[in-house]
Design an enzyme around this catalytic site. Structure first.
Site, mmCIF file in Angstrom:
data_model
loop_
_atom_site.group_PDB
_atom_site.id
_atom_site.type_symbol
_atom_site.label_atom_id
_atom_site.label_comp_id
_atom_site.label_asym_id
_atom_site.label_seq_id
_atom_site.Cartn_x
_atom_site.Cartn_y
_atom_site.Cartn_z
ATOM 1 N N GLY A 63 0.845 -1.193 0.000
ATOM 2 C CA GLY A 63 0.000 0.000 0.000
ATOM 3 C C GLY A 63 0.878 1.239 0.000
ATOM 4 O O GLY A 63 2.092 1.156 -0.179
ATOM 5 N N ALA A 64 0.267 2.392 0.213
ATOM 6 C CA ALA A 64 1.025 3.649 0.330
ATOM 7 C C ALA A 64 0.194 4.623 1.151
ATOM 8 O O ALA A 64 -1.028 4.488 1.251
ATOM 9 C CB ALA A 64 1.321 4.229 -1.052
ATOM 10 N N LYS A 75 5.578 6.407 2.346
ATOM 11 C CA LYS A 75 5.195 5.166 2.982
ATOM 12 C C LYS A 75 5.807 5.105 4.376
ATOM 13 O O LYS A 75 6.711 5.857 4.680
ATOM 14 C CB LYS A 75 5.687 3.961 2.145
ATOM 15 C CG LYS A 75 4.878 3.776 0.864
ATOM 16 C CD LYS A 75 5.346 2.606 0.010
ATOM 17 C CE LYS A 75 5.495 1.313 0.739
ATOM 18 N NZ LYS A 75 4.285 0.893 1.498
ATOM 19 N N GLY A 76 5.273 4.188 5.181
ATOM 20 C CA GLY A 76 5.840 4.024 6.524
ATOM 21 C C GLY A 76 4.883 4.394 7.628
ATOM 22 O O GLY A 76 5.261 4.394 8.799
ATOM 23 N N GLU A 84 9.982 -2.519 3.679
ATOM 24 C CA GLU A 84 9.176 -2.269 2.468
ATOM 25 C C GLU A 84 10.059 -1.787 1.320
ATOM 26 O O GLU A 84 9.877 -2.185 0.171
ATOM 27 C CB GLU A 84 8.091 -1.227 2.758
ATOM 28 C CG GLU A 84 6.989 -1.749 3.660
ATOM 29 C CD GLU A 84 5.952 -0.706 4.019
ATOM 30 O OE1 GLU A 84 4.858 -1.101 4.416
ATOM 31 O OE2 GLU A 84 6.231 0.494 3.907
ATOM 32 N N LYS A 102 -5.640 8.262 -1.237
ATOM 33 C CA LYS A 102 -4.174 8.330 -1.146
ATOM 34 C C LYS A 102 -3.563 9.111 -2.317
ATOM 35 O O LYS A 102 -2.370 9.398 -2.301
ATOM 36 C CB LYS A 102 -3.581 6.918 -1.148
ATOM 37 C CG LYS A 102 -4.179 5.953 -0.125
ATOM 38 C CD LYS A 102 -3.758 6.317 1.252
ATOM 39 C CE LYS A 102 -4.214 5.330 2.315
ATOM 40 N NZ LYS A 102 -3.621 4.017 2.224
HETATM 41 C C1 A5P Z 1 3.376 0.606 6.239
HETATM 42 O O1 A5P Z 1 4.565 0.937 6.842
HETATM 43 C C2 A5P Z 1 2.992 1.610 5.205
HETATM 44 O O2 A5P Z 1 3.972 1.961 4.311
HETATM 45 C C3 A5P Z 1 1.728 1.170 4.501
HETATM 46 O O3 A5P Z 1 1.999 0.629 3.253
HETATM 47 C C4 A5P Z 1 0.893 2.357 4.352
HETATM 48 O O4 A5P Z 1 0.850 2.964 5.630
HETATM 49 C C5 A5P Z 1 -0.507 2.042 3.861
HETATM 50 O O5 A5P Z 1 -1.266 1.477 4.867
HETATM 51 P P1 A5P Z 1 -2.828 1.325 4.736
HETATM 52 O O6 A5P Z 1 -3.074 0.342 3.637
HETATM 53 O O7 A5P Z 1 -3.271 0.805 6.077
HETATM 54 O O8 A5P Z 1 -3.398 2.674 4.446
#
Ligand code: A5P
Length: 204
Positions: A63-64, A75-76, A84, A102
């Site tokens: 995801g992002a 991300k993060g 990741e 997003k």
């Molecule tokens: C995790 O460290 C993140 O990079 C996730 O990929 C990002 O926060 C997306 O998370 P959600 O899918 O919960 O929005």
């Protein structure tokens, strides 16, 4: 195929469906970007590859937190940015799954997660501040500092607006010895899958 599994709520849906596909006979192995995703996939019975015995992945899904039209990402948010980024970098094809919320014109409203070594973290925190950034140490609900799967801390940098020069910001931060990695995912050229509220899905 060996597939990289992302972290977060979107990736969790993906893992859920992948488990079902494996039960239907799909033959794959996976590696995970966090202990949480690893736990989910292992509970579902997906076989794992040894991350220390491989150098490439066929695909990685994640995801992002924010993504712009050039596919620059933050991300993060879930604290898994280091693994990741390593997994995304190992993948022949990186696929990012987001919902429309997003997608932004310019990244920077979501606080930028930066993984920093726990060793001398206060010094690193001050170095980040001295560059003119506004970091806040990430705290757990129990009020202790958030610890990543790698035993590091996270400083969230607040921009409250577009990051006009993400490459420069990334390089500036990486030049500080205690900074392990930034949540700026630039030049990864992912395939982007965007889900919309009305149920439609677009490939970006
Ligand atoms: C995790 O460290 C993140 O990079 C996730 O990929 C990002 O926060 C997306 O998370 P959600 O899918 O919960 O929005």
């Amino acid at each position: 195929m060996i597939i990289g599994l992302g972290t977060g709520s979107t990736s969790s849906f993906f893992i859920h469906h992948l488990i079902n596909r494996c039960h239907e006979g799909l033959k794959i192995k996976v590696v995970a970007t966090s202990s949480k995703s690893e736990h989910q996939a292992k509970l579902g019975g997906i076989p794992f590859a040894d991350i220390d015995a491989i150098t490439t992945l066929d695909l990685a899904f994640d995801g992002a937190d924010e993504i712009d039209k050039k596919n620059n990402m933050i991300k993060g948010g879930g604290g898994a940015l280091l693994r990741e980024k390593i997994i995304a970098n190992m993948a022949k094809q990186f696929i990012v799954m987001v919902d429309e919320s997003k997608c932004v014109d310019a990244i920077g409203h979501f606080p930028l997660p930066v993984e920093i070594a726990s060793f001398a973290h206060l010094a690193t925190f001050e170095k980040i501040k001295a560059l003119g950034f506004r970091p806040i140490m990430r705290i757990c609900p129990m009020q202790s500092l958030f610890l990543t799967d790698n035993g590091n801390f996270i400083a969230d940098l607040h921009f409250d607006g577009p990051i006009h020069n993400p490459h420069e910001v990334h390089l500036l931060l990486k030049a500080i010895p205690g900074v392990v990695e930034t949540g700026l995912f630039l030049d990864f050229h992912p395939k982007v899958v965007i889900g919309y509220k009305n149920g439609t899905v677009k490939l970006g």
